[in-house]
Scaffold this motif. Structure first.
Motif, PDB file in Angstrom:
ATOM      1  N   UNK A 127      -3.817   8.265  -2.100  1.00  0.00           N
ATOM      2  CA  UNK A 127      -2.731   7.584  -2.819  1.00  0.00           C
ATOM      3  C   UNK A 127      -1.391   7.605  -2.108  1.00  0.00           C
ATOM      4  N   UNK A 128      -1.269   8.301  -0.974  1.00  0.00           N
ATOM      5  CA  UNK A 128       0.030   8.374  -0.304  1.00  0.00           C
ATOM      6  C   UNK A 128      -0.024   7.959   1.159  1.00  0.00           C
ATOM      7  N   UNK A 129      -1.165   7.524   1.642  1.00  0.00           N
ATOM      8  CA  UNK A 129      -1.271   7.107   3.049  1.00  0.00           C
ATOM      9  C   UNK A 129      -1.905   5.724   3.093  1.00  0.00           C
ATOM     10  N   UNK A 130      -1.174   4.761   3.673  1.00  0.00           N
ATOM     11  CA  UNK A 130      -1.651   3.382   3.764  1.00  0.00           C
ATOM     12  C   UNK A 130      -2.011   3.070   5.214  1.00  0.00           C
ATOM     13  N   UNK A 131      -3.056   2.282   5.398  1.00  0.00           N
ATOM     14  CA  UNK A 131      -3.407   1.772   6.718  1.00  0.00           C
ATOM     15  C   UNK A 131      -3.471   0.261   6.621  1.00  0.00           C
ATOM     16  N   UNK A 132      -2.566  -0.415   7.329  1.00  0.00           N
ATOM     17  CA  UNK A 132      -2.532  -1.882   7.372  1.00  0.00           C
ATOM     18  C   UNK A 132      -3.233  -2.288   8.663  1.00  0.00           C
ATOM     19  N   UNK A 133      -4.296  -3.105   8.564  1.00  0.00           N
ATOM     20  CA  UNK A 133      -5.034  -3.490   9.757  1.00  0.00           C
ATOM     21  C   UNK A 133      -5.381  -4.968   9.736  1.00  0.00           C
ATOM     22  N   UNK A 158       0.274  -7.901  11.314  1.00  0.00           N
ATOM     23  CA  UNK A 158       0.099  -6.506  10.900  1.00  0.00           C
ATOM     24  C   UNK A 158       1.457  -5.804  10.868  1.00  0.00           C
ATOM     25  N   UNK A 159       2.246  -5.988  11.915  1.00  0.00           N
ATOM     26  CA  UNK A 159       3.567  -5.371  11.967  1.00  0.00           C
ATOM     27  C   UNK A 159       4.506  -5.901  10.904  1.00  0.00           C
ATOM     28  N   UNK A 160       4.433  -7.211  10.625  1.00  0.00           N
ATOM     29  CA  UNK A 160       5.297  -7.818   9.615  1.00  0.00           C
ATOM     30  C   UNK A 160       4.963  -7.306   8.218  1.00  0.00           C
ATOM     31  N   UNK A 161       3.675  -7.226   7.882  1.00  0.00           N
ATOM     32  CA  UNK A 161       3.264  -6.737   6.561  1.00  0.00           C
ATOM     33  C   UNK A 161       3.655  -5.270   6.399  1.00  0.00           C
ATOM     34  N   UNK A 162       3.455  -4.458   7.450  1.00  0.00           N
ATOM     35  CA  UNK A 162       3.844  -3.046   7.380  1.00  0.00           C
ATOM     36  C   UNK A 162       5.355  -2.909   7.179  1.00  0.00           C
ATOM     37  N   UNK A 163       6.144  -3.753   7.843  1.00  0.00           N
ATOM     38  CA  UNK A 163       7.604  -3.702   7.683  1.00  0.00           C
ATOM     39  C   UNK A 163       8.024  -4.130   6.274  1.00  0.00           C
ATOM     40  N   UNK A 164       7.329  -5.131   5.715  1.00  0.00           N
ATOM     41  CA  UNK A 164       7.656  -5.577   4.353  1.00  0.00           C
ATOM     42  C   UNK A 164       7.328  -4.498   3.329  1.00  0.00           C
ATOM     43  N   UNK A 165       6.211  -3.787   3.517  1.00  0.00           N
ATOM     44  CA  UNK A 165       5.855  -2.695   2.598  1.00  0.00           C
ATOM     45  C   UNK A 165       6.874  -1.569   2.723  1.00  0.00           C
ATOM     46  N   UNK A 166       7.270  -1.219   3.949  1.00  0.00           N
ATOM     47  CA  UNK A 166       8.259  -0.157   4.166  1.00  0.00           C
ATOM     48  C   UNK A 166       9.597  -0.512   3.525  1.00  0.00           C
ATOM     49  N   UNK A 167       9.945  -1.789   3.547  1.00  0.00           N
ATOM     50  CA  UNK A 167      11.231  -2.235   3.014  1.00  0.00           C
ATOM     51  C   UNK A 167      11.306  -2.111   1.488  1.00  0.00           C
ATOM     52  N   UNK A 168      10.156  -1.980   0.810  1.00  0.00           N
ATOM     53  CA  UNK A 168      10.166  -1.823  -0.649  1.00  0.00           C
ATOM     54  C   UNK A 168      10.923  -0.563  -1.074  1.00  0.00           C
TER      55      UNK A 168
END
Length: 185
Positions: free
Chosen positions: A128-134, A141-151
């Motif tokens: 529940x606390x570790x996400x893997x975007x692949x 992949x980098x854009x989606x990870x950045x959008x999730x981090x920006x939340x």
């Protein structure tokens, strides 16, 4: 001559590469990526390797030569192995779960945030606390990870929020205590 641009891209077995007009199509199985070629840059496929040539030596052509080769090399690597980014969620009560094609994240707000997962991207949640975007497309992949981090970006006092797994947060000291300036007023 560009050192990166002139290097040939070796095509691994099982990966199909085709130059179609002004674009390069890279396929393996159901995964397909298309990279457009900028004007002045030409691609040639010969003996299991893809090479790039530029028409002239202008500054823009030199820059695009290496860039185009790097983008196509990323496409080949993406369909062969894929790319991934890991994110950590830090904070009491902060957690994430995947429900179908939606990532539901509780980040201390009054409601959980529903993040739709784009096509071509897969998100896995561990503990529940570790996400893997692949996915196969490195940029996506980098854009989606950045959008999730920006939340909920990591804050500098307690470090709570969403961060990349290898990211180091410089913590601030916070209040050292009352100084007595208010007592003298």
């Amino acid at each position: 001559m560009s050192r990166i641009g002139r290097m040939p891209i070796a095509i691994p077995s099982g990966v199909r590469v085709a130059v179609e007009g002004r674009s390069v199509v890279v396929e393996k199985g159901k995964v397909s990526l298309v990279q457009a070629l900028p004007p002045g840059i030409d691609a040639a496929l010969a003996s299991g390797a893809l090479t790039f040539k530029r028409r002239d030596d202008t500054r823009q052509q030199r820059a695009l030569h290496g860039l185009t080769r790097a983008l196509v090399a990323n496409a080949v690597k993406g369909v062969q192995d894929g790319f991934s980014k890991e994110l950590e969620i830090v904070g009491i009560g902060y957690k994430a779960q995947v429900q179908g094609r939606v990532l539901s994240i509780a980040l201390g707000y009054s409601h959980p945030i529903e993040f739709p997962i784009p096509d071509g991207i897969e998100i896995k949640v561990d503990k529940q606390t570790r996400l893997t975007v692949s996915g196969a497309d490195r940029q996506k992949v980098g854009q989606v990870a950045a959008e999730i981090r920006k939340l909920r970006e990591p804050e500098p006092y307690k470090g709570k929020g969403i961060r990349y797994a290898d990211e180091v947060i410089k913590k601030k000291a916070g209040k050292a205590g009352k100084t007595g300036a208010a007592a003298g007023a």
